[in-house]
Enzyme design. Structure first.
Site, short mmCIF file in Angstrom:
data_model
loop_
_atom_site.label_atom_id
_atom_site.label_comp_id
_atom_site.label_asym_id
_atom_site.label_seq_id
_atom_site.Cartn_x
_atom_site.Cartn_y
_atom_site.Cartn_z
N SER A 148 5.16 -13.95 -56.78
CA SER A 148 5.96 -14.78 -55.88
C SER A 148 6.20 -16.13 -56.55
O SER A 148 5.31 -16.67 -57.19
CB SER A 148 5.23 -15.00 -54.55
OG SER A 148 5.85 -16.03 -53.80
N TYR A 161 -2.88 -18.33 -51.53
CA TYR A 161 -1.91 -17.33 -51.99
C TYR A 161 -1.21 -17.79 -53.26
O TYR A 161 -1.09 -17.04 -54.23
CB TYR A 161 -0.89 -17.07 -50.88
CG TYR A 161 0.13 -16.01 -51.21
CD1 TYR A 161 -0.20 -14.67 -51.11
CD2 TYR A 161 1.42 -16.35 -51.59
CE1 TYR A 161 0.74 -13.68 -51.40
CE2 TYR A 161 2.37 -15.38 -51.87
CZ TYR A 161 2.02 -14.05 -51.78
OH TYR A 161 2.96 -13.07 -52.08
#
Length: 252
Positions: A148, A161
């Site tokens: 990501s 994350y």
């Protein structure tokens, strides 16, 4: 209609983690449709069985592996089992991932941070450790890790994350450099916003209908898995953020 012996991945062996739903399920189904035998890994037996039904419906084949990717010895046993049955591995898609919690760094519970790192980073290292010898035994081993771009930007509240994905990017880059003179190729795939459970956890009030379905990324993931793919150490982006989006945390 059977896909056996047909398709761009005919005869290939592909292992997909986080395969019970979302991008993992979409990828496994697309690989099977292109003729690959899919080794599908996930924690939920029901999800794997549902995926198996879909793969069989298109004439494909799969091996179901109920396994938590944080079980390092389990991943080692998986590598041994793949070697015993197939002797090699052609495609590895490291897709399993979790969001954790969105909160200031100082408010993240230690066990949550540890879990995010374990699933998003350490599990992929264990997969490399266990499966690299099998990828090297392929005529064209392909490793793909789902990342990501939030890992490449300082977005508030995404600390656990984002840190896990930033580390995964580095891990994959080093792996790519280490296999540069072999037949193995290693790349990252950043799908952008998708209609997934993780997305709904991050943005619970968002209209799912506005998001890209995971199936839209099937072709990109097939291309990265093909023996003809020559890219190595690259990050391939999926669909861009929705038009008009100005939220710096929207694209992940």
């Amino acid at each position: 209609m059977s896909t056996a012996g047909a398709g761009r991945l005919a005869g290939r062996i592909a292992l997909v983690t986080g395969a019970s739903r979302g991008l993992g399920a979409a990828a496994a189904l697309s690989y099977a449709r292109e003729g690959a035998h899919c080794i599908v890994v996930a924690r939920t037996v029901g999800g794997l069985e549902a995926l198996d039904d879909r793969i069989k419906a298109i004439g494909g084949s799969a091996t179901l592996v109920p396994l938590d990717v944080t079980d390092g010895p389990g991943i080692d046993r998986l590598g041994a089992a793949v070697y015993e049955r197939f002797g090699h591995l052609d495609v590895l898609l490291g897709n399993a991932g979790i969001l954790g919690t969105l909160s200031p760094l100082g408010h993240i519970e230690p066990q949550i941070f540890d879990q995010v790192i374990a699933v998003n980073l350490t599990a992929n290292w264990r997969l490399i450790r266990s499966l690299d010898p099998l990828l090297r035994r392929s005529d064209a081993g392909r490793a793909i890790f789902v990342t990501s771009d939030v890992g490449r930007r300082a977005v508030p509240y995404w600390g656990a994350y984002a840190a896990s994905k930033a580390a995964l990017d580095t891990l994959a880059g080093i792996y790519a450099a280490e296999v540069a003179h072999t037949a193995v190729r290693v790349n990252l795939f950043d799908p952008g916003p998708m209609r997934t459970t993780m997305r709904s956890q991050a943005y619970p009030g968002e209209d799912e209908a506005e998001q890209t379905p995971p199936e839209a990324h099937a072709e990109a993931l097939i291309r990265l898995a093909l023996p003809s793919c020559t890219m190595n150490g690259q990050c391939v982006a999926g669909d861009a953020a929705p038009a008009g989006s100005t939220d710096p945390g929207r694209r992940h």
